[in-house]
Design a protein around this motif. Structure first.
Motif, PDB file in Angstrom:
ATOM      1  N   ASP A 181       5.909 -47.277 -21.762  1.00  0.00           N
ATOM      2  CA  ASP A 181       5.352 -48.268 -20.840  1.00  0.00           C
ATOM      3  C   ASP A 181       3.959 -48.717 -21.284  1.00  0.00           C
ATOM      4  O   ASP A 181       3.591 -49.873 -21.107  1.00  0.00           O
ATOM      5  N   ALA A 182       3.207 -47.813 -21.875  1.00  0.00           N
ATOM      6  CA  ALA A 182       1.865 -48.164 -22.347  1.00  0.00           C
ATOM      7  C   ALA A 182       1.953 -49.222 -23.440  1.00  0.00           C
ATOM      8  O   ALA A 182       1.154 -50.154 -23.477  1.00  0.00           O
ATOM      9  N   ARG A 183       2.917 -49.084 -24.330  1.00  0.00           N
ATOM     10  CA  ARG A 183       3.095 -50.088 -25.382  1.00  0.00           C
ATOM     11  C   ARG A 183       3.432 -51.450 -24.791  1.00  0.00           C
ATOM     12  O   ARG A 183       2.934 -52.468 -25.244  1.00  0.00           O
ATOM     13  N   GLU A 184       4.285 -51.443 -23.800  1.00  0.00           N
ATOM     14  CA  GLU A 184       4.732 -52.705 -23.202  1.00  0.00           C
ATOM     15  C   GLU A 184       3.655 -53.342 -22.324  1.00  0.00           C
ATOM     16  O   GLU A 184       3.649 -54.553 -22.155  1.00  0.00           O
ATOM     17  N   GLN A 185       2.769 -52.539 -21.767  1.00  0.00           N
ATOM     18  CA  GLN A 185       1.806 -53.041 -20.788  1.00  0.00           C
ATOM     19  C   GLN A 185       0.355 -52.822 -21.227  1.00  0.00           C
ATOM     20  O   GLN A 185      -0.539 -52.659 -20.392  1.00  0.00           O
ATOM     21  N   LEU A 186       0.103 -52.876 -22.520  1.00  0.00           N
ATOM     22  CA  LEU A 186      -1.231 -52.585 -23.013  1.00  0.00           C
ATOM     23  C   LEU A 186      -2.282 -53.533 -22.434  1.00  0.00           C
ATOM     24  O   LEU A 186      -3.368 -53.099 -22.046  1.00  0.00           O
ATOM     25  N   VAL A 189      -6.901 -44.236 -17.538  1.00  0.00           N
ATOM     26  CA  VAL A 189      -5.450 -44.179 -17.670  1.00  0.00           C
ATOM     27  C   VAL A 189      -5.099 -43.049 -18.624  1.00  0.00           C
ATOM     28  O   VAL A 189      -5.653 -42.961 -19.723  1.00  0.00           O
ATOM     29  N   CYS A 190      -4.198 -42.194 -18.197  1.00  0.00           N
ATOM     30  CA  CYS A 190      -3.736 -41.079 -19.012  1.00  0.00           C
ATOM     31  C   CYS A 190      -2.362 -41.452 -19.568  1.00  0.00           C
ATOM     32  O   CYS A 190      -1.463 -41.846 -18.825  1.00  0.00           O
ATOM     33  N   ILE A 191      -2.191 -41.333 -20.885  1.00  0.00           N
ATOM     34  CA  ILE A 191      -0.913 -41.651 -21.519  1.00  0.00           C
ATOM     35  C   ILE A 191      -0.166 -40.350 -21.763  1.00  0.00           C
ATOM     36  O   ILE A 191      -0.704 -39.404 -22.342  1.00  0.00           O
ATOM     37  N   LEU A 192       1.090 -40.325 -21.320  1.00  0.00           N
ATOM     38  CA  LEU A 192       1.914 -39.120 -21.403  1.00  0.00           C
ATOM     39  C   LEU A 192       3.020 -39.281 -22.444  1.00  0.00           C
ATOM     40  O   LEU A 192       3.587 -40.355 -22.604  1.00  0.00           O
ATOM     41  N   ARG A 193       3.313 -38.188 -23.124  1.00  0.00           N
ATOM     42  CA  ARG A 193       4.480 -38.129 -24.002  1.00  0.00           C
ATOM     43  C   ARG A 193       5.289 -36.920 -23.568  1.00  0.00           C
ATOM     44  O   ARG A 193       4.773 -35.808 -23.547  1.00  0.00           O
ATOM     45  N   TRP A 194       6.513 -37.170 -23.189  1.00  0.00           N
ATOM     46  CA  TRP A 194       7.390 -36.119 -22.674  1.00  0.00           C
ATOM     47  C   TRP A 194       6.751 -35.399 -21.489  1.00  0.00           C
ATOM     48  O   TRP A 194       6.851 -34.188 -21.338  1.00  0.00           O
ATOM     49  N   GLY A 195       6.012 -36.136 -20.682  1.00  0.00           N
ATOM     50  CA  GLY A 195       5.415 -35.587 -19.473  1.00  0.00           C
ATOM     51  C   GLY A 195       4.106 -34.843 -19.679  1.00  0.00           C
ATOM     52  O   GLY A 195       3.523 -34.329 -18.728  1.00  0.00           O
TER      53      GLY A 195
END
Length: 78
Positions: free
Chosen positions: A8-13, A26-32
């Motif tokens: 979602d971060a890539r799509e909504q940068l 904003v915290c970016i998560l990978r696999w939670g």
């Protein structure tokens, strides 16, 4: 702090950057799990002191530079 996954971060940068401009984090998560935190830039770093101010803050020397260098050189040599 808002959390968002990598996809979602890539799509909504653009939207994320607008939120950060408003002061949000904003915290970016990978696999939670958190992998990055997007925050605004830090305050401006302090500038360097002027050389004149630095020279004034140093104590006066009693001997010349040449004598100091010679003494250091000779003490290292022997």
């Amino acid at each position: 702090m808002k959390e968002i996954n990598v996809r979602d971060a890539r799509e909504q940068l653009s939207r994320i950057l607008k939120e950060v401009e408003r002061g949000e984090e904003v915290c970016i998560l990978r696999w939670g799990r958190p992998v990055a935190r997007v925050v605004g830039p830090a305050a401006e770093p302090p500038g360097f002191r002027s050389r004149a101010d630095l020279r004034e803050s140093l104590p006066a020397t009693r001997e010349g530079t040449v004598d100091t260098v010679r003494a250091l050189r000779d003490s290292e040599r022997y």
